[in-house]
Design a protein around this motif. Structure first.
Motif, PDB file in Angstrom:
ATOM      1  N   HIS A  49      21.492  26.875  18.237  1.00 61.74           N
ATOM      2  CA  HIS A  49      21.308  26.351  19.587  1.00 61.74           C
ATOM      3  C   HIS A  49      22.184  25.108  19.707  1.00 61.74           C
ATOM      4  CE1 HIS A  49      19.663  25.627  23.416  1.00 61.74           C
ATOM      5  NE2 HIS A  49      18.570  26.337  23.250  1.00 61.74           N
ATOM      6  N   LYS A  51      22.433  22.984  22.136  1.00 65.14           N
ATOM      7  CA  LYS A  51      21.950  21.866  22.966  1.00 65.14           C
ATOM      8  C   LYS A  51      21.867  20.583  22.153  1.00 65.14           C
ATOM      9  CE  LYS A  51      17.107  22.589  22.002  1.00 65.14           C
ATOM     10  NZ  LYS A  51      16.683  21.266  21.582  1.00 65.14           N
ATOM     11  N   GLN A  73      20.802  26.619  26.412  1.00 63.22           N
ATOM     12  CA  GLN A  73      19.622  26.608  27.272  1.00 63.22           C
ATOM     13  C   GLN A  73      20.035  26.692  28.736  1.00 63.22           C
ATOM     14  OE1 GLN A  73      17.152  27.013  25.449  1.00 63.22           O
ATOM     15  NE2 GLN A  73      15.360  25.848  25.949  1.00 63.22           N
ATOM     16  N   ARG A 149       4.455  28.152  25.989  1.00 62.11           N
ATOM     17  CA  ARG A 149       5.471  27.820  26.995  1.00 62.11           C
ATOM     18  C   ARG A 149       5.722  29.112  27.756  1.00 62.11           C
ATOM     19  NH1 ARG A 149      10.832  24.613  25.001  1.00 62.11           N
ATOM     20  NH2 ARG A 149      11.569  26.725  24.550  1.00 62.11           N
ATOM     21  N   GLY A 213      14.060  27.424  16.346  1.00 63.53           N
ATOM     22  CA  GLY A 213      13.462  26.142  15.980  1.00 63.53           C
ATOM     23  C   GLY A 213      13.821  25.707  14.567  1.00 63.53           C
ATOM     24  N   THR A 214      13.960  24.395  14.393  1.00 62.16           N
ATOM     25  CA  THR A 214      14.235  23.832  13.070  1.00 62.16           C
ATOM     26  C   THR A 214      12.957  23.594  12.263  1.00 62.16           C
ATOM     27  OG1 THR A 214      16.298  22.836  13.822  1.00 62.16           O
ATOM     28  CG2 THR A 214      15.298  21.854  11.871  1.00 62.16           C
ATOM     29  N   ARG A 230      17.476  30.979  15.850  1.00 58.70           N
ATOM     30  CA  ARG A 230      18.191  29.987  16.646  1.00 58.70           C
ATOM     31  C   ARG A 230      17.729  28.577  16.260  1.00 58.70           C
ATOM     32  NH1 ARG A 230      15.055  32.846  19.683  1.00 58.70           N
ATOM     33  NH2 ARG A 230      14.137  30.922  20.457  1.00 58.70           N
ATOM     34  N   GLY A 232      18.603  24.557  16.175  1.00 56.11           N
ATOM     35  CA  GLY A 232      19.476  23.622  16.883  1.00 56.11           C
ATOM     36  C   GLY A 232      19.574  22.294  16.160  1.00 56.11           C
ATOM     37  N   THR A 233      18.429  21.645  16.029  1.00 60.39           N
ATOM     38  CA  THR A 233      18.401  20.275  15.503  1.00 60.39           C
ATOM     39  C   THR A 233      18.881  20.170  14.064  1.00 60.39           C
ATOM     40  OG1 THR A 233      16.543  19.897  17.000  1.00 60.39           O
ATOM     41  CG2 THR A 233      16.873  18.258  15.310  1.00 60.39           C
TER      42      THR A 233
END
Ligand SMILES: Cc1ncc(COP(=O)(O)O)c(C=O)c1O
Length: 363
Positions: A49, A51, A73, A149, A213-214, A230, A232-233
């Motif tokens: 990801h 972002k 996103q 979510r 998610g990480t 996926r 990202g962080t």
């Protein structure tokens, strides 16, 4: 500032003004390599990801290390990445409205685009737009595996929705996508496996099963049947990931370079980095707005727009006015979105200047 023969920027951190965002290249490269090696060993594709960094050069680096494609996103982020040559992009957000649908069609004409969707309003819009363009779009059904979510709520809802997706013109049911809650690997696994099985029984093969998610990324293979993850962080890491147990402070590649601009009392320092540099995300009571590497016992207790107010009462040493500090932020992704440029550093040397090209692309 000057450049080496290979184009590398050569200057010292001491020459940079503050506030500035620094990325420790050794740490970042280690984070990227480690995760890609893990994905290779687990037989899961990595779809980072972007972002977190919003920088096309870093997306290309992730691809060159073995990532299958990228995740955005926002359509605006995807457009910037497509302009830079990234050609396999998942947009993981429900797209609504004529403006976005026209942009999605335009994007799908030049790259391999896929999207997620969890309701019929979005599916109808996508179907109308892509059928009118004479195209078929890959759509992943977004499922809620406990993250509370977006997402379809039960495996039965998923299969009914997958069926409706596959019957709509302009669309192709491509599989399942979820953003799983931390610490719920068994629950996520149970949901995904039941939903996948029900789909298969109807002849609807979920070719892609995409988790993200990480915080739990090292456990992603435990979700079962996952084809891609996926994260990202993970590229930079931050205090949130340290708190989640996914990284240590030594794995945090991003720091904000700040200067002490005032020492109004013996126990107070004020930094030139407030909410517009560090972002105001909190970790919890008493944890403050970042970790000051040089003064680990200091507490960044308050952020004004441009002032960071630091409580030094628990520190043995005290910074002087003019001293420069490096702060590990709580949440890297929002820090990225606050800065036009970040600097890649090795030790005290600045090697890279990257424009945060997809910054602020919030539509
Ligand atoms: C849909 C989706 N996928 C993946 C990610 C990446 O998560 P992380 O930054 O924890 O790696 C996010 C983060 O918000 C997300 O919303």
């Amino acid at each position: 500032m000057h450049h080496a023969a290979d184009g590398t920027l050569i200057m010292q951190i001491a020459e940079l003004d503050s506030p500035s965002v620094l990325i420790d290249l050794d740490i970042m490269e280690r984070n990227l390599r480690r995760w890609q090696e893990h994905c290779n060993a687990a037989g899961i594709a990595s779809r980072p990801h972007v972002k977190t960094h919003k920088i096309p050069e870093l997306a290309r680096l992730q691809i060159s290390l073995g990532a299958k494609g990228i995740n955005c996103q926002k359509l605006g982020e995807a457009e910037v990445m497509a302009d830079a040559g990234l050609d396999d992009i998942l947009v993981s957000f429900n797209l609504i409205g004529a403006a976005k649908l026209a942009r999605a069609v335009a994007l799908a004409r030049r790259i391999k685009l896929s999207v997620v969707c969890d309701n019929d309003v979005v599916a109808d819009g996508l179907s109308d737009a892509f059928a009118a363009a004479g195209m078929r779009l890959d759509v992943l059904a977004e499922v809620d595996t406990g993250g509370a979510r977006n997402g379809l709520q039960t495996p039965q809802d998923v299969v009914a929705f997958a069926e409706r997706l596959s019957n709509r013109p302009g669309l192709r049911f491509a599989g399942l996508m979820t953003y799983p809650p931390k610490g719920k690997v068994a629950e996520v696994r149970a949901f995904l496996s039941e939903a996948g099985e029900l789909c298969r029984r109807q002849g609807l093969e979920p070719k892609v099963v995409s988790t993200g998610g990480t915080p739990d990324m090292w456990k992603a293979s435990g979700y079962g049947g996952v084809t891609e993850h996926r994260a990202g962080t993970y590229i930079y890491n931050d205090r949130m990931m340290v708190a989640a147990g996914a990284a240590t402070l030594e794995d945090c590649a991003m720091t904000v370079l700040a200067t002490v601009v005032s020492r109004p009392t013996p126990d107070r320092a004020v930094l030139d980095s407030g909410a517009k540099s560090l972002a105001a995300d909190l970790l919890g009571p008493g944890r403050g707005h970042g970790h000051i590497r040089e003064y680990p016992d200091a507490l960044i207790e308050q952020l004004h727009e441009e002032h960071g107010v630091v409580d030094l009462s628990r520190c043995t040493g005290r910074p002087a006015i003019g001293e420069r500090l490096r702060i590990v932020p709580n949440h890297t992704c929002v820090v990225t979105n606050l800065h036009d440029r970040v600097w890649g550093v090795r030790g005290e040397t600045v090697e890279k200047a990257w424009d945060v090209a997809a910054r602020g692309r919030s539509t």
